[in-house]
Design a protein around this motif. Structure first.
Motif, PDB file in Angstrom:
ATOM      1  N   THR A 151     -10.686   6.275   1.546  1.00  0.00           N
ATOM      2  CA  THR A 151     -12.031   6.405   1.138  1.00  0.00           C
ATOM      3  C   THR A 151     -12.229   5.097   0.157  1.00  0.00           C
ATOM      4  O   THR A 151     -13.085   4.475   0.330  1.00  0.00           O
ATOM      5  CB  THR A 151     -12.292   7.701   0.168  1.00  0.00           C
ATOM      6  OG1 THR A 151     -11.767   8.803   1.033  1.00  0.00           O
ATOM      7  CG2 THR A 151     -13.611   7.654  -0.258  1.00  0.00           C
ATOM      8  N   GLU A 152     -11.493   4.601  -0.751  1.00  0.00           N
ATOM      9  CA  GLU A 152     -11.495   3.759  -1.799  1.00  0.00           C
ATOM     10  C   GLU A 152     -11.481   2.275  -0.612  1.00  0.00           C
ATOM     11  O   GLU A 152     -12.369   1.383  -1.100  1.00  0.00           O
ATOM     12  CB  GLU A 152     -10.356   3.599  -2.581  1.00  0.00           C
ATOM     13  CG  GLU A 152     -10.407   2.355  -3.503  1.00  0.00           C
ATOM     14  CD  GLU A 152      -9.175   2.347  -4.479  1.00  0.00           C
ATOM     15  OE1 GLU A 152      -9.268   1.378  -5.123  1.00  0.00           O
ATOM     16  OE2 GLU A 152      -8.365   3.159  -4.108  1.00  0.00           O
ATOM     17  N   GLU A 153     -10.878   2.143   0.318  1.00  0.00           N
ATOM     18  CA  GLU A 153     -10.740   0.858   0.980  1.00  0.00           C
ATOM     19  C   GLU A 153     -12.132   0.902   1.856  1.00  0.00           C
ATOM     20  O   GLU A 153     -12.360  -0.271   2.124  1.00  0.00           O
ATOM     21  CB  GLU A 153      -9.518   1.002   2.131  1.00  0.00           C
ATOM     22  CG  GLU A 153      -8.482   0.705   1.022  1.00  0.00           C
ATOM     23  CD  GLU A 153      -7.057   0.519   2.013  1.00  0.00           C
ATOM     24  OE1 GLU A 153      -7.031   1.357   3.100  1.00  0.00           O
ATOM     25  OE2 GLU A 153      -5.946   0.342   1.515  1.00  0.00           O
ATOM     26  N   ARG A 156      -9.479  -5.089   5.863  1.00  0.00           N
ATOM     27  CA  ARG A 156      -9.751  -4.263   4.430  1.00  0.00           C
ATOM     28  C   ARG A 156      -9.296  -5.206   3.360  1.00  0.00           C
ATOM     29  O   ARG A 156      -8.206  -5.992   3.561  1.00  0.00           O
ATOM     30  CB  ARG A 156      -8.843  -2.947   4.376  1.00  0.00           C
ATOM     31  CG  ARG A 156      -8.961  -2.071   5.609  1.00  0.00           C
ATOM     32  CD  ARG A 156      -8.118  -0.754   5.677  1.00  0.00           C
ATOM     33  NE  ARG A 156      -8.441   0.081   6.537  1.00  0.00           N
ATOM     34  CZ  ARG A 156      -8.121   0.090   7.851  1.00  0.00           C
ATOM     35  NH1 ARG A 156      -7.312  -1.196   7.962  1.00  0.00           N
ATOM     36  NH2 ARG A 156      -8.347   0.915   8.720  1.00  0.00           N
ATOM     37  N   ARG A 197       0.842  -1.150   0.048  1.00  0.00           N
ATOM     38  CA  ARG A 197       0.045   0.021   0.051  1.00  0.00           C
ATOM     39  C   ARG A 197       0.846   1.112   0.104  1.00  0.00           C
ATOM     40  O   ARG A 197       0.542   2.271  -0.695  1.00  0.00           O
ATOM     41  CB  ARG A 197      -0.868  -0.026   1.238  1.00  0.00           C
ATOM     42  CG  ARG A 197      -2.028  -1.000   1.321  1.00  0.00           C
ATOM     43  CD  ARG A 197      -2.755  -1.225   2.506  1.00  0.00           C
ATOM     44  NE  ARG A 197      -3.437  -0.032   2.768  1.00  0.00           N
ATOM     45  CZ  ARG A 197      -3.486   0.472   4.250  1.00  0.00           C
ATOM     46  NH1 ARG A 197      -3.342  -0.310   5.244  1.00  0.00           N
ATOM     47  NH2 ARG A 197      -4.337   1.461   4.159  1.00  0.00           N
ATOM     48  N   ARG A 232      -5.327  -3.915  -7.816  1.00  0.00           N
ATOM     49  CA  ARG A 232      -6.033  -2.967  -8.408  1.00  0.00           C
ATOM     50  C   ARG A 232      -5.318  -1.721  -8.829  1.00  0.00           C
ATOM     51  O   ARG A 232      -4.369  -1.267  -8.601  1.00  0.00           O
ATOM     52  CB  ARG A 232      -7.211  -2.424  -7.426  1.00  0.00           C
ATOM     53  CG  ARG A 232      -8.163  -3.425  -7.052  1.00  0.00           C
ATOM     54  CD  ARG A 232      -9.096  -2.935  -6.105  1.00  0.00           C
ATOM     55  NE  ARG A 232      -9.741  -1.726  -6.494  1.00  0.00           N
ATOM     56  CZ  ARG A 232     -11.152  -1.633  -7.183  1.00  0.00           C
ATOM     57  NH1 ARG A 232     -11.446  -2.884  -7.487  1.00  0.00           N
ATOM     58  NH2 ARG A 232     -11.633  -0.514  -7.447  1.00  0.00           N
ATOM     59  N   ASP A 281      -4.530   2.100  -9.494  1.00  0.00           N
ATOM     60  CA  ASP A 281      -4.664   3.187  -8.686  1.00  0.00           C
ATOM     61  C   ASP A 281      -5.975   4.286  -9.354  1.00  0.00           C
ATOM     62  O   ASP A 281      -5.806   4.554 -10.520  1.00  0.00           O
ATOM     63  CB  ASP A 281      -3.614   4.000  -8.746  1.00  0.00           C
ATOM     64  CG  ASP A 281      -2.298   3.728  -8.017  1.00  0.00           C
ATOM     65  OD1 ASP A 281      -2.751   2.737  -7.101  1.00  0.00           O
ATOM     66  OD2 ASP A 281      -1.028   3.603  -7.994  1.00  0.00           O
ATOM     67  N   MET A 283     -14.776   1.903   0.825  1.00  0.00           N
ATOM     68  CA  MET A 283     -16.102   1.536   0.116  1.00  0.00           C
ATOM     69  C   MET A 283     -15.893  -0.003  -0.227  1.00  0.00           C
ATOM     70  O   MET A 283     -16.874  -0.558  -0.440  1.00  0.00           O
ATOM     71  CB  MET A 283     -15.987   2.364  -1.303  1.00  0.00           C
ATOM     72  CG  MET A 283     -16.276   4.061  -1.074  1.00  0.00           C
ATOM     73  SD  MET A 283     -15.912   4.886  -2.375  1.00  0.00           S
ATOM     74  CE  MET A 283     -17.224   4.195  -3.408  1.00  0.00           C
ATOM     75  N   MET A 284     -14.509  -0.350  -0.178  1.00  0.00           N
ATOM     76  CA  MET A 284     -14.576  -1.715  -0.731  1.00  0.00           C
ATOM     77  C   MET A 284     -14.760  -3.025   0.517  1.00  0.00           C
ATOM     78  O   MET A 284     -14.739  -4.133   0.225  1.00  0.00           O
ATOM     79  CB  MET A 284     -13.018  -1.856  -1.274  1.00  0.00           C
ATOM     80  CG  MET A 284     -12.956  -1.330  -2.502  1.00  0.00           C
ATOM     81  SD  MET A 284     -13.735  -1.844  -3.668  1.00  0.00           S
ATOM     82  CE  MET A 284     -13.392  -3.621  -4.171  1.00  0.00           C
ATOM     83  N   GLY A 300      -7.395   9.626  -0.324  1.00  0.00           N
ATOM     84  CA  GLY A 300      -8.250   8.621  -1.375  1.00  0.00           C
ATOM     85  C   GLY A 300      -8.080   7.313  -1.332  1.00  0.00           C
ATOM     86  O   GLY A 300      -9.054   6.564  -1.682  1.00  0.00           O
ATOM     87  N   MET A 301      -6.906   7.001  -0.837  1.00  0.00           N
ATOM     88  CA  MET A 301      -6.852   5.386  -0.399  1.00  0.00           C
ATOM     89  C   MET A 301      -7.578   4.878   0.740  1.00  0.00           C
ATOM     90  O   MET A 301      -8.259   3.827   0.574  1.00  0.00           O
ATOM     91  CB  MET A 301      -5.203   5.058   0.051  1.00  0.00           C
ATOM     92  CG  MET A 301      -4.980   3.602   0.384  1.00  0.00           C
ATOM     93  SD  MET A 301      -3.315   3.261   0.594  1.00  0.00           S
ATOM     94  CE  MET A 301      -2.566   3.164  -0.922  1.00  0.00           C
ATOM     95  N   GLN A 335      -6.335  -4.359  -2.157  1.00  0.00           N
ATOM     96  CA  GLN A 335      -6.576  -4.024  -3.295  1.00  0.00           C
ATOM     97  C   GLN A 335      -5.180  -3.836  -4.177  1.00  0.00           C
ATOM     98  O   GLN A 335      -5.267  -2.799  -5.007  1.00  0.00           O
ATOM     99  CB  GLN A 335      -7.387  -2.571  -3.202  1.00  0.00           C
ATOM    100  CG  GLN A 335      -8.467  -2.768  -2.357  1.00  0.00           C
ATOM    101  CD  GLN A 335      -9.160  -1.228  -1.809  1.00  0.00           C
ATOM    102  OE1 GLN A 335      -9.484  -0.632  -2.904  1.00  0.00           O
ATOM    103  NE2 GLN A 335      -8.900  -1.111  -0.683  1.00  0.00           N
TER     104      GLN A 335
END
Length: 571
Positions: free
Chosen positions: A550-552, A563, A340, A569, A571, A554-555, A547-548, A566
Motif C-alpha cells: 500500500t505504501e509503495e 516503484r 525490502r 524511509r 518503517d 501511494m508513493m 502495508g508495504m 523507499q
C-alpha cells in the motif's frame, strides 16, 4: 454468472491482467509441474548423481590403492568402506567418485543462484515471467537429452550439462512459484461459466464476488479470515501441484525400472554401464519438453508493469549498451528486493529457516542415493525402487497433508514443523550404526539394504509436506506485485544454500573414505531451522506485506513501471 474480478479490482497499470483464475489456467500451471518434476526426481534425484558417479568410477582408481582401476577391482573387501571407494582426478585434484557428484551438485546450485539474481527481476515486468519460464524449461529439457551422447570418454562434459540443466530447473520452478500468489489472488468463489470450479478450495464465495472473504468487493481485505482463506487456497493448489508432479515422476520411474530390467537381459550394461541411464535421461528430457506444451498454451502471462526504457538517454542505443542497462537494472532490482525483504521481519525469519531446511533436505536426498550405491552396494534397479518408494509416498503425502491438517485444524506452519521432525529421524537412524551392540547385530543403523526402504517411506511423506507447505507459508508474506522478485529470494536461499551441504558432505567423504560420518552433520542441520519456524508469525507477516504494498502504491508517481525506492524511509 459470477462477477469477474477484473470488473471490481482496478488495474494498477494498463497491461495488468486481473481476470479470474480459470480451471484451464490452473491446469496449465499444474502441467509444468508434471513436466519438470520428472527431471527433478528421476533426473537430479537419482539418475544424474548415479550417472556422474558411474562415469567417474569408470575412469577412477581405488581409494586404498591408486594402482588398481575401480572397474577391475571387484574383489575389494566387503567390510571395508574405504577400500570400496574410488577416486578420480578432476581439475588437478583427486576426489572420490561419490564426492564428485556432490561437488557437481554444489556447483550447479551456485550457478543457479547467480542466474536467479541476474534474471529474476525481469519476471515482475511485462510478459517476461511466462517467457522466461518456458525458455528455461525447454533449455533444461535439451540438456537432459544431450546426456545420451556423453560416454566415459567424455565424462568431463557431464558436470557442465548437470549445471545448466539444474540451473534451468530451479529458475523455471521459481517462475512457476511466482504465479501461485497471482492465481490465489484472482481466485473467484462459486462456479466458472456454469461449470463446477476445478478445486473445491475455490468454491468458497463470500457474497461480494471477489472471493476474498471480506465482503467489500475489492479483494484487498487483510483481516484474519482472508489470511486463513488464502492460506488454505494456496496450500491446496500447491499440494495438488506437488502431488501431480510426483505422480508423473513415479510413472516415469516405473517405466525406467522396466527399461533397466529389460536392458539387464542384454550385453549393453556390461559394455557400457551408463548407457541405459543416459537413455533414461534422454526420455526425461523429451517428457519435460512435451508436457510443457499445455503450460505454453493455457497459462496466462499475467504481465507485470512495463520494463524501464532507455528512451530518455541521449546517447545512441546499441545492443551492448542495452544489455548493460538491463544487467544493471536486474542487479539493482534484486538489491532493492533484498533491502525490502529485510524490512519485513517475518520474511527474514522464514528465509533464514528455509535456507537451513532446504540445505538439509537436498543434502539428505543426495547423500541417501550415494550411500545406497556405494556403501550398501545396491544396484541401479534397487536404487530406482528406493526412489519410487520415496516419491510414491511423497505423492501420497502431498495429497494427504491438507486433509490431515483440516482434520486436526493444524496451520500450515505446524504441518511444516511436523514434517521437519519426520526428516530428522533419517540421519538419527543412520547414526545407530555407530552403537557397538547394534553394529554387532549386523542389522540396524543402515547396515543392510532393506533398511533404507522404510526410511524412503518416511522421507517421501516428509518431502510431500515440505514441498507443498513451504511455498504456501511463504506466499502470503510477499507484497503484492513483487511475486517473482520475492520468490527469487526464496529460490536463492533454497538453491544457494544447497551448495553448502553437499560440498561439506563431499569433504567428509574425501577425508573419511565413508559416507556414514556425514549423518552427524545432517542430524544437526535438520534441527537448525526449527526454532525460527516456531517463532514465525504468519498474521503479522501478512499485515507487514500489505502495508508495504500500500505504501509503495501511494508513493508511485509517473514513472510508469517501477516503484520508488523507499528503503531509506522509516518503517
Amino acid at each position: 454468472m459470477p462477477l469477474d474480478l477484473a470488473a471490481v479490482r482496478p488495474r494498477r497499470y494498463a497491461s495488468e491482467d486481473t481476470s479470474s483464475t480459470s480451471p484451464r489456467e490452473l491446469r496449465g500451471w499444474y502441467a509444468y509441474g508434471i513436466a519438470a518434476e520428472v527431471f527433478a526426481v528421476v533426473g537430479t534425484g537419482l539418475f544424474l548423481p548415479v550417472t556422474l558417479e558411474q562415469l567417474a568410477r569408470e575412469r577412477g582408481v581405488l581409494f586404498s590403492d591408486h594402482s588398481h582401476a575401480c572397474v577391475d577391482a571387484v574383489s575389494a573387501r566387503a567390510d571395508d568402506s574405504a577400500a570400496r571407494q574410488c577416486v578420480v582426478r578432476f581439475l588437478g585434484a583427486r576426489i572420490t567418485t561419490a564426492s564428485f557428484a556432490m561437488y557437481t551438485q554444489s556447483a550447479a546450485v551456485l550457478v543457479q543462484a547467480l542466474t536467479l539474481v541476474c534474471c529474476s527481476s525481469f519476471a515482475d515486468h511485462g510478459p517476461w515471467r511466462k517467457k522466461m519460464l518456458m525458455g528455461f524449461g525447454y533449455l533444461g529439457a535439451v540438456m537432459s537429452t544431450l546426456f545420451v551422447f556423453v560416454g566415459p570418454g567424455m565424462w568431463f562434459l557431464a558436470p557442465g550439462l548437470v549445471v545448466v540443466g539444474v540451473t534451468c530447473l530451479g529458475c523455471s520452478f521459481t517462475l512457476l512459484n511466482a504465479f501461485l500468489p497471482l492465481l490465489v489472488a484472482n481466485c473467484e468463489g462459486g462456479k466458472e461459466r456454469g461449470e463446477e470450479f476445478e478445486l473445491e478450495v475455490l468454491d468458497e464465495g463470500d457474497g461480494d464476488g471477489d472471493g476474498d472473504g471480506d465482503g467489500d468487493g475489492d479483494g484487498k481485505g487483510e483481516d484474519p479470515e482472508r489470511l486463513a482463506r488464502d492460506l488454505k487456497r494456496s496450500a491446496k493448489i500447491s499440494s495438488r501441484g506437488v502431488g501431480l508432479g510426483y505422480m508423473a515422476a513415479v510413472f516415469v520411474q516405473v517405466l525406467s525400472v522396466i527399461f533397466l530390467f529389460l536392458m539387464s537381459k542384454t550385453s549393453i550394461p556390461k559394455s557400457s554401464p551408463t548407457l541405459p541411464m543416459r537413455m533414461i535421461l534422454f526420455f526425461v528430457g523429451v517428457w519435460w519438453a512435451t508436457f510443457s506444451i499445455p503450460t505454453l498454451l493455457w497459462l496466462r502471462p499475467r504481465p507485470g508493469p512495463p520494463l524501464p526504457s532507455q528512451s530518455k538517454r541521449s546517447h545512441p542505443q546499441t545492443t551492448l549498451s542495452t544489455l548493460l542497462f538491463y544487467a544493471r537494472f536486474s542487479f539493482a532490482s534484486f538489491w532493492r528486493t533484498l533491502k525490502r525483504a529485510l524490512r519485513l521481519r517475518q520474511v527474514v525469519v522464514f528465509l533464514i529457516s528455509w535456507f537451513l531446511l532446504s540445505d538439509a533436505v537436498a543434502t539428505i536426498s543426495g547423500t541417501a542415493v550415494l550411500f545406497a550405491r556405494t556403501e550398501l552396494k545396491m544396484g541401479t534397479i534397487a536404487v530406482a525402487f528406493l526412489s519410487i518408494t520415496s516419491i510414491s509416498f511423497g505423492m501420497i503425502g502431498a495429497f494427504a497433508w491438507p486433509r490431515v491438517a483440516a482434520h486436526f485444524g493444524a496451520q500450515p506452519k505446524t504441518v511444516l514443523l511436523f514434517c521437519v521432525a519426520l526428516m530428522e529421524v533419517i540421519p538419527l537412524y543412520g547414526l545407530l550404526g555407530y552403537i557397538p551392540f547394534i553394529r554387532s547385530w549386523g542389522v540396524g543403523g543402515l547396515q543392510k539394504p532393506f533398511e533404507i526402504y522404510p526410511l524412503g517411506v518416511l522421507h517421501g511423506c516428509a518431502m510431500g509436506g515440505i514441498s507443498s507447505y513451504a511455498r504456501s507459508v511463504y506466499a502470503p508474506l510477499i507484497p503484492e506485485g513483487s511475486e517473482a522478485a520475492f520468490f527469487a529470494l526464496y529460490a536463492v536461499t533454497d538453491k544457494g544454500s544447497s551448495a553448502f551441504g553437499p560440498a561439506l558432505v563431499g569433504t567428509i567423504v574425501d577425508r573419511a573414505g565413508s559416507i556414514r560420518p556425514a549423518f552427524i552433520f545432517l542430524a544437526v542441520l535438520v534441527l537448525c531451522p526449527v526454532p525460527l519456524l516456531w517463532v514465525l508469525n504468519m498474521e503479522k507477516g501478512r499485515e507487514d506485506a500489505a502495508g508495504m504494498a500500500t505504501e509503495e502504491r501511494m508513493m508511485d508517481r509517473g514513472d510508469g513501471y517501477g516503484r520508488v525506492d523507499q528503503e531509506d524511509r522509516a518503517d
